[in-house]
Design an enzyme around this catalytic site. Sequence first.
Site, short mmCIF file in Angstrom:
data_model
loop_
_atom_site.label_atom_id
_atom_site.label_comp_id
_atom_site.label_asym_id
_atom_site.label_seq_id
_atom_site.Cartn_x
_atom_site.Cartn_y
_atom_site.Cartn_z
N GLY A 1 39.57 41.50 55.24
CA GLY A 1 40.00 41.94 56.33
C GLY A 1 41.32 41.42 56.87
CB SER A 2 44.18 39.38 55.72
OG SER A 2 44.65 40.08 54.59
CG MET B 1 37.08 46.12 47.02
SD MET B 1 38.77 46.44 46.51
CE MET B 1 38.62 45.95 44.73
CG HIS C 1 48.07 50.32 45.26
ND1 HIS C 1 46.97 50.41 44.54
CD2 HIS C 1 48.99 50.06 44.47
CE1 HIS C 1 47.08 49.87 43.39
NE2 HIS C 1 48.22 49.96 43.34
C1 GRF Z 1 44.91 44.09 49.92
O1 GRF Z 1 45.62 43.42 48.92
C2 GRF Z 1 45.22 45.62 49.87
O2 GRF Z 1 46.47 46.00 49.39
C3 GRF Z 1 44.22 46.04 48.68
O3 GRF Z 1 42.94 45.12 49.04
C4 GRF Z 1 43.43 43.92 49.50
C5 GRF Z 1 42.67 43.84 50.94
O4 GRF Z 1 43.12 42.72 51.49
N1 GRF Z 1 43.84 47.39 48.79
P1 GRF Z 1 42.12 42.46 53.05
O5 GRF Z 1 40.74 42.71 53.20
O6 GRF Z 1 42.84 43.23 53.99
O7 GRF Z 1 42.58 40.96 53.32
#
Ligand code: GRF
Length: 207
Positions: free
Chosen positions: A17-18, A97, A116
């Site tokens: 969730g960054s 995912m 993406h």
């Molecule tokens: C990101 O790199 C995004 O592009 C991909 O999944 C990752 C999610 O990262 N679809 P986070 O959970 O927001 O840290």
Amino acid sequence: MAPMNKLRLGVLGSGTGSNLQAIFDAISMQRLSAVVACVISDVPDAYILERARSHRAPAFHIDPAPFKTKLEGEAEQRVIETLRKHKVDTVVLAGFMRIVKPGLLRAFPGRVLNIHPALLPSFPGLRAWEQALEYGVKVTGCTVHFVDEGTDTGPIIVQRPAPVLPGDTPETLHARIQEQEYLAYPEALQLLAAECLQVEGRRVELL
Ligand code: GRF
């Protein structure tokens, strides 16, 4: 000037969730006119749910069973109901995912966005930063796009580049791409909040 409407975001994620954190930060710095109305994860202990709770945003785990790679059937219905209950107007896929199916897209027409980690249409699908490294490109980046029924094929809103540097590993390159993601997602959402986006076919025009 009339105050800008706030987007009501429903964020779906499976991981750390960054990107959600970057959205919270942009809201608090008034770079993004939005409220996180709810956060939903298909993974019960995903850190994205912790982040949501620490910002007092409603956070839910919805079990995606029996499907392993997609969101469909009863789970999809529960997600739609939860988003509606929280009056979400914009669905934000942030590291979710699973493939979203037409049911969710029809429930929020033209209002589902994804990020993406590559410059689409290059390197769609999983682990795009590894694909970029293996291919040997010198520049990659990230793309925020509207979601359509294909995989990573929808109209592109914002792209930001990131260089591939000598000695990069998948981890270092992904981290550099993510720095750009934290700028790109709030930027794209703010364009939507300000009603600056017009979709014509697969092109997104900036008004
Ligand atoms: C990101 O790199 C995004 O592009 C991909 O999944 C990752 C999610 O990262 N679809 P986070 O959970 O927001 O840290």
